[in-house]
Design a protein around this motif. Structure first.
Motif, PDB file in Angstrom:
ATOM      1  N   GLY A   1       0.829  -1.215   0.000  1.00 41.09           N
ATOM      2  CA  GLY A   1       0.000   0.000   0.000  1.00 41.09           C
ATOM      3  C   GLY A   1       0.857   1.255   0.000  1.00 41.09           C
ATOM      4  N   LEU A   2       1.966   1.176   0.710  1.00 44.68           N
ATOM      5  CA  LEU A   2       2.861   2.324   0.803  1.00 44.68           C
ATOM      6  C   LEU A   2       3.487   2.662  -0.557  1.00 44.68           C
ATOM      7  CD1 LEU A   2       4.331   4.236   2.804  1.00 44.68           C
ATOM      8  CD2 LEU A   2       6.026   2.454   3.124  1.00 44.68           C
ATOM      9  N   THR A   3       3.985   1.640  -1.242  1.00 46.42           N
ATOM     10  CA  THR A   3       4.613   1.906  -2.549  1.00 46.42           C
ATOM     11  C   THR A   3       3.565   2.428  -3.533  1.00 46.42           C
ATOM     12  OG1 THR A   3       4.429  -0.437  -3.087  1.00 46.42           O
ATOM     13  CG2 THR A   3       6.542   0.290  -2.339  1.00 46.42           C
ATOM     14  N   GLN A   4       2.363   1.878  -3.409  1.00 47.08           N
ATOM     15  CA  GLN A   4       1.263   2.346  -4.273  1.00 47.08           C
ATOM     16  C   GLN A   4       0.955   3.814  -3.984  1.00 47.08           C
ATOM     17  OE1 GLN A   4      -0.530   0.552  -6.506  1.00 47.08           O
ATOM     18  NE2 GLN A   4      -1.928   2.245  -6.947  1.00 47.08           N
ATOM     19  N   ALA A   5       0.790   4.133  -2.689  1.00 46.25           N
ATOM     20  CA  ALA A   5       0.422   5.502  -2.300  1.00 46.25           C
ATOM     21  C   ALA A   5       1.524   6.488  -2.701  1.00 46.25           C
ATOM     22  CB  ALA A   5       0.168   5.580  -0.792  1.00 46.25           C
ATOM     23  N   LEU A   6       2.778   6.074  -2.565  1.00 48.26           N
ATOM     24  CA  LEU A   6       3.878   6.977  -2.911  1.00 48.26           C
ATOM     25  C   LEU A   6       3.878   7.323  -4.396  1.00 48.26           C
ATOM     26  CD1 LEU A   6       6.839   5.549  -0.794  1.00 48.26           C
ATOM     27  CD2 LEU A   6       5.844   7.838  -0.623  1.00 48.26           C
ATOM     28  N   SER A   7       3.388   6.375  -5.211  1.00 47.99           N
ATOM     29  CA  SER A   7       3.417   6.636  -6.650  1.00 47.99           C
ATOM     30  C   SER A   7       2.218   7.465  -7.104  1.00 47.99           C
ATOM     31  CB  SER A   7       3.481   5.312  -7.420  1.00 47.99           C
ATOM     32  OG  SER A   7       2.282   4.603  -7.217  1.00 47.99           O
ATOM     33  N   THR A   8       1.217   7.629  -6.230  1.00 51.88           N
ATOM     34  CA  THR A   8       0.013   8.333  -6.700  1.00 51.88           C
ATOM     35  C   THR A   8      -0.247   9.657  -5.981  1.00 51.88           C
ATOM     36  OG1 THR A   8      -1.271   6.998  -5.156  1.00 51.88           O
ATOM     37  CG2 THR A   8      -1.223   6.236  -7.435  1.00 51.88           C
ATOM     38  N   THR A   9       0.535   9.981  -4.936  1.00 53.34           N
ATOM     39  CA  THR A   9       0.266  11.228  -4.207  1.00 53.34           C
ATOM     40  C   THR A   9       1.170  12.355  -4.719  1.00 53.34           C
ATOM     41  OG1 THR A   9       1.727  10.362  -2.509  1.00 53.34           O
ATOM     42  CG2 THR A   9      -0.611  10.266  -2.038  1.00 53.34           C
ATOM     43  N   HIS A  10       0.648  13.575  -4.638  1.00 52.08           N
ATOM     44  CA  HIS A  10       1.380  14.728  -5.179  1.00 52.08           C
ATOM     45  C   HIS A  10       1.310  15.901  -4.202  1.00 52.08           C
ATOM     46  CE1 HIS A  10       1.376  12.557  -8.960  1.00 52.08           C
ATOM     47  NE2 HIS A  10       0.089  12.319  -8.737  1.00 52.08           N
ATOM     48  N   GLY A  11       2.024  16.962  -4.525  1.00 52.54           N
ATOM     49  CA  GLY A  11       1.972  18.191  -3.721  1.00 52.54           C
ATOM     50  C   GLY A  11       3.292  18.456  -3.037  1.00 52.54           C
TER      51      GLY A  11
END
Ligand SMILES: Cc1cc2nc3c(=O)[nH]c(=O)nc-3n(C[C@H](O)[C@H](O)[C@H](O)COP(=O)(O)OP(=O)(O)OC[C@H]3O[C@@H](n4cnc5c(N)ncnc54)[C@H](O)[C@@H]3O)c2cc1C
Length: 381
Positions: free
Chosen positions: A36-46
């Motif tokens: 989940g972490l690797t997924q979230a890191l690839s989709t979050t911005h800002g």
């Protein structure tokens, strides 16, 4: 595609021998968390702060299941911290209650219920203890609480506060008129609260700086309590749980650098860029591997001692924080040159890990002060 490199390389192979109390469910939770972490890191911005807060919110539903008793849960949370650190030291606040733990353990039932929900949804709590005279001397704080009807007014200034812009509330340490230290829960956007960010040289994932408190209203029920003690005891109890996590996260960051150096050397030999890996490099890889594993074993043990209310927990937490962070810091210093000048680029994760780990030499307890108090405890027992 999501991957679980920290879990697969560093935790899973020795989990059965090192932590036999971990169930298949615990291990699955840790692996799922990393995916989940690797997924979230690839989709979050800002901005970094917005991004890490978004990752924290996305990971909240993936928090490891709290089964197997408090000591098992503490071990799983330390391992979860190790996994976060492997990816980026700034992810240190993406799982678990963090400093919100003080509210969960010491607030009135109503405030605790509110914060159980908020922390579960990903809200973040900061801690504001340090003042200009020096963070290693908590008992000398000058921030004051004055009685005001059915509550208090709070005034003072805290410095070097992390999560400055991202925290929804802070646990602020202040003295009441009797000179007792109290811990007050203060909303970040409360009237009279002003935040002045500074630019840190590392650990730039969360905002950092000064928290000015000018005649802030604190309802009586926002003062945390603990049986037979005051804010100083809350601080000590909290850091007995928090410091082992800091050590685990720092060691995770060193493990991330170790994995990266290892795969770089692999790639260089596979492509014949390097005819063979020199013995000195092999020795560094071998030594740091052992040191990181040993540090993690100690960090998990310290986390479990705290969860078991061991009388040794506080001392272990202090020495394990120093040992874990210094081991991680030294390992990265030793490993970085093995990849050559590319590891010195400002955008290199290795160079970033090095500076980030430098911040942990101060945050959550400066090392000579921690070791001095460990020594004092040893002579008093
Ligand atoms: C990245 C980062 C994040 C942080 N986050 C937070 C946070 O969220 N909240 C928060 O409250 N604080 C935070 N801090 C502050 C941190 O907790 C403090 O830096 C730490 O407690 C040490 O305090 P100090 O820096 O004021 O150093 P000091 O307490 O001034 O200590 C500096 C040195 O002086 C020594 N010393 C102390 N007393 C004496 C004496 N009498 N004689 C000689 N030497 C002495 C100490 O042992 C130490 O070596 C953070 C710091 C950093 C770098």
């Amino acid at each position: 595609m999501t991957t679980t490199p920290a879990f697969t390389a560093w935790i899973e192979p020795q989990a059965a021998a090192a932590w036999p109390f971990l169930t298949p469910q615990h291990l699955e939770d840790l692996s799922r968390l990393e995916a989940g972490l690797t997924q979230a890191l690839s989709t979050t911005h800002g901005t970094p702060g917005e991004r890490f807060l978004a990752v924290r919110r996305e990971l909240a539903p993936l928090a490891p299941v709290r089964t197997g008793g408090p000591a098992a849960v503490a071990a799983v949370m330390a391992l979860a911290g190790f996994i976060c650190g492997w990816h980026d030291l700034n992810l240190r606040d993406t799982v678990g209650p963090g400093h919100g733990r003080m509210i969960l353990h010491h607030a009135t039932p109503a405030l605790r219920a509110t914060w159980t929900k908020r922390l579960g949804a990903g809200d973040l709590v900061g801690i504001a203890a340090t003042e200009r005279h020096g963070g290693s001397r908590l008992t000398e704080i000058t921030t004051r609480l004055f009685p005001d009807g059915n509550g208090w007014r709070l005034s003072g200034e805290k410095c070097w506060v992390s999560r400055l812009q991202e925290a929804a509330s802070f646990v602020v340490f202040a003295k009441d008129p009797t000179g007792r230290i109290q811990a007050a829960v203060v909303p970040a956007d409360g009237e009279g609260v002003t935040r002045h960010p500074e630019t840190p040289s590392g650990l730039g994932g969360w905002a950092w700086g000064t928290l000015a408190l000018n005649d802030v209203h604190v309802p009586a029920e926002h003062i945390l309590t603990t049986p037979g003690g005051d804010g100083e005891r809350i601080f000590r109890q909290h850091f007995a749980a928090f410091r082992p996590l800091v050590a685990a996260i720092a060691l995770g960051t060193a493990a991330g650098v170790h994995s990266q150096v290892r795969s770089t050397l692999h790639a260089r030999t596979a492509t014949r860029l390097l005819p063979r890996v020199r013995d000195t490099a092999l020795v560094t890889l071998g030594r740091t591997q052992g040191e990181i594993h040993a540090g993690l074993l100690a960090a998990v043990t310290a986390a479990r001692l705290t969860a078991q209310h061991s009388p040794h927990a506080d001392m272990w937490a202090r020495s394990v924080k120093v040992h874990g962070v210094e081991t991680a810091h030294r390992a990265v210093q030793d490993l970085a040159p093995l990849v050559g000048a590319s590891g010195f680029r400002a955008d290199s994760p290795i160079s970033k890990a090095r500076t980030d780990l430098g911040g942990l030499l101060y945050a959550d307890g400066i090392h000579d002060a921690l070791l001095r108090s460990v020594g004092r405890t040893l002579l008093n027992t």
